[in-house]
Every structure is written in structure tokens, then in C-alpha cells.
Design a protein around this motif. Structure first.
Motif, mmCIF file in Angstrom:
data_model
loop_
_atom_site.group_PDB
_atom_site.id
_atom_site.type_symbol
_atom_site.label_atom_id
_atom_site.label_comp_id
_atom_site.label_asym_id
_atom_site.label_seq_id
_atom_site.Cartn_x
_atom_site.Cartn_y
_atom_site.Cartn_z
ATOM 1 N N GLN A 42 0.726 -1.237 0.028
ATOM 2 C CA GLN A 42 0.195 0.038 0.454
ATOM 3 C C GLN A 42 0.995 1.474 0.371
ATOM 4 O O GLN A 42 0.795 2.047 -0.768
ATOM 5 C CB GLN A 42 -1.470 -0.076 1.204
ATOM 6 N N ARG A 46 0.416 4.389 -3.052
ATOM 7 C CA ARG A 46 0.951 5.343 -2.720
ATOM 8 C C ARG A 46 2.079 5.616 -2.709
ATOM 9 O O ARG A 46 2.012 7.622 -3.663
ATOM 10 C CB ARG A 46 0.720 6.113 -1.368
ATOM 11 N N GLU A 91 6.579 7.381 7.038
ATOM 12 C CA GLU A 91 5.651 7.489 6.490
ATOM 13 C C GLU A 91 4.774 7.850 6.969
ATOM 14 O O GLU A 91 3.779 8.622 6.426
ATOM 15 C CB GLU A 91 5.186 5.754 6.357
ATOM 16 N N THR A 95 2.020 10.780 5.610
ATOM 17 C CA THR A 95 0.110 10.676 5.730
ATOM 18 C C THR A 95 -0.115 12.751 6.000
ATOM 19 O O THR A 95 -0.876 13.199 5.305
ATOM 20 C CB THR A 95 -0.220 10.000 6.406
ATOM 21 N N GLY A 99 -1.557 15.247 3.651
ATOM 22 C CA GLY A 99 -3.394 16.018 4.815
ATOM 23 C C GLY A 99 -3.314 17.700 4.415
ATOM 24 O O GLY A 99 -3.709 17.669 4.034
ATOM 25 N N LEU A 124 -6.279 8.577 -4.167
ATOM 26 C CA LEU A 124 -5.499 8.154 -3.015
ATOM 27 C C LEU A 124 -5.762 7.512 -1.530
ATOM 28 O O LEU A 124 -5.641 7.590 -0.601
ATOM 29 C CB LEU A 124 -4.755 10.104 -2.705
ATOM 30 N N ALA A 125 -7.628 8.181 -1.841
ATOM 31 C CA ALA A 125 -8.039 7.588 -0.831
ATOM 32 C C ALA A 125 -8.279 6.839 -0.320
ATOM 33 O O ALA A 125 -8.540 6.154 0.429
ATOM 34 C CB ALA A 125 -9.687 8.846 -0.972
ATOM 35 N N GLU A 128 -5.239 5.163 0.664
ATOM 36 C CA GLU A 128 -5.404 5.611 2.304
ATOM 37 C C GLU A 128 -6.499 4.348 3.100
ATOM 38 O O GLU A 128 -5.944 4.548 4.640
ATOM 39 C CB GLU A 128 -5.541 6.646 2.769
ATOM 40 N N ASN A 129 -7.351 4.339 2.942
ATOM 41 C CA ASN A 129 -7.880 3.677 3.434
ATOM 42 C C ASN A 129 -7.517 1.947 3.110
ATOM 43 O O ASN A 129 -7.534 1.348 4.696
ATOM 44 C CB ASN A 129 -9.433 3.353 2.754
ATOM 45 N N LEU A 131 -4.565 1.576 2.986
ATOM 46 C CA LEU A 131 -3.130 1.703 4.175
ATOM 47 C C LEU A 131 -3.703 1.353 6.020
ATOM 48 O O LEU A 131 -3.308 0.798 6.700
ATOM 49 C CB LEU A 131 -3.212 2.702 3.686
ATOM 50 N N GLN A 132 -5.005 2.690 6.054
ATOM 51 C CA GLN A 132 -5.251 2.294 7.892
ATOM 52 C C GLN A 132 -5.332 0.284 7.708
ATOM 53 O O GLN A 132 -5.571 0.357 8.802
ATOM 54 C CB GLN A 132 -6.239 3.013 7.512
ATOM 55 N N ARG A 135 -2.359 -1.598 8.513
ATOM 56 C CA ARG A 135 -1.396 -0.670 9.295
ATOM 57 C C ARG A 135 -1.859 -1.945 10.750
ATOM 58 O O ARG A 135 -1.721 -1.654 11.265
ATOM 59 C CB ARG A 135 -1.550 0.641 9.847
#
Length: 190
Positions: A42, A46, A91, A95, A99, A124-125, A128-129, A131-132, A135
């Protein structure tokens, strides 16, 4: 003879116990590696998107060079990061920088109307989802592994075979943990 059988049985049980703990530690370490690999995929997606995003906003935000340079500089630092804790810290900073980039982009109506920018922002959104989620999985795998490494009696086997705790992904900047302030009064008509 009976005492010898009892001692032999205890040795077999102790060996089986060590093998079971060792295998659990290996399984935990492998889950951490798998989770880190998923997170890396991910993060790579990005990082690959960032040059396109920067190219899309450069024409509109020429005088916002600090924000753009921060994003591109962090991307370059991540590519050369020496170890996992340093890379995870960078990283997190990236992030935050992304933002800020999107917050500044809100000041440019032409940019917000650009189909290319909107497409990149949506992609990208989505990343990021993902990636969340990766994580969370990584931190869960690290937590479980670290519990095994640090808990008695598995810590005896872990230290004997060189297992060490792994770093979690955390947000270092307390401002990033703060609840954002939303102002519904400004910009409602734009």
C-alpha cells in the motif's frame, strides 16, 4: 529404572514445550513479516501516485512550494530509509504532509474542479483506506508477537533463539491525533 524413565519423560516434555513455544514465535514473526509486506504494498502504491499528484497540483499551487517539496522530499527519504522504525516514522510524516497538501488545495477552486486531480484524490483516498487496514493488521500482528516475546515463560525461549520485539506503527505528532475542527459556516456557498 523407574527414576530414569521419569527423568526421560520430563526431558521429552520439556523439549516438546520448547518446540511448541519456538514454533509459536516463528509463526508470530512470519505474521509480522506478512503484515509488513501488505503495508509495504500500500505504501508503494501511495508513493507511486505522489509524482502524478504533485504534477497535477504544481500548475495551480506554484507558490505553495513548501508543501510540494515536503511531500516529494519525504517520498525520497522513505525510498532510502535504513530501518523499519525510521521508515514507519517517515510514512507517518508523509501522511501528515499529504493531508496538508489537500487542505491547501481547497483554496484553489480550479484545482478542485480538475478531473485529473479529483481522480488522483479519490485513488489516494482508496489507498489510504487500504493502508489504514494494513496498519491495523500490522500493529495487531506486532502486538501478538511482542506479547509472546515478552511474556513468561516464552520469553526464555525467545531470548535463547534471538527473537526481539518489533516496532509498532504509531503517530508521533500529538497534533495528528487531535480531533479536527470543522467550520460549517465558511465556504458553504463555494
Amino acid at each position: 529404572m523407574t527414576v530414569l524413565l521419569v527423568v526421560f519423560g520430563l526431558c521429552v516434555l520439556a523439549g516438546a514445550w520448547c518446540i511448541a513455544i519456538y514454533n509459536g514465535l516463528v509463526r508470530g514473526r512470519n505474521l509480522v513479516v506478512e503484515a509488513q509486506s501488505g503495508m509495504d504494498v500500500q505504501l508503494k502504491r501511495r508513493c507511486d501516485l505522489i509524482p502524478n499528484l504533485v504534477a497535477a497540483v504544481t500548475g495551480y499551487m506554484g507558490h505553495e512550494r513548501g508543501v510540494l517539496e515536503s511531500v516529494t522530499g519525504l517520498r525520497a527519504q522513505i525510498a532510502t530509509a535504513a530501518d523499519t522504525p525510521d521508515r514507519l516514522r517517515l510514512e507517518g510524516e508523509l501522511t501528515t504532509a499529504l493531508g496538508k497538501l489537500f487542505a491547501v488545495a481547497e483554496n484553489y477552486p480550479g484545482l478542485r474542479a480538475s478531473e485529473n486531480f479529483l481522480s488522483l484524490q479519490q485513488e489516494l483516498a482508496a489507498i489510504e483506506n487500504e493502508l489504514q487496514l494494513s496498519r491495523r493488521y500490522y500493529n495487531g500482528a506486532v502486538r501478538d508477537f511482542n506479547n509472546r516475546v515478552q511474556s513468561f515463560p516464552s520469553n526464555i525461549v525467545a531470548s535463547g533463539f534471538g527473537f526481539a520485539p518489533r516496532p509498532s506503527f504509531v503517530i508521533d505528532d500529538p497534533a495528528d491525533r487531535a480531533v479536527p475542527k470543522v467550520d460549517f459556516g465558511s465556504g458553504a456557498g463555494s
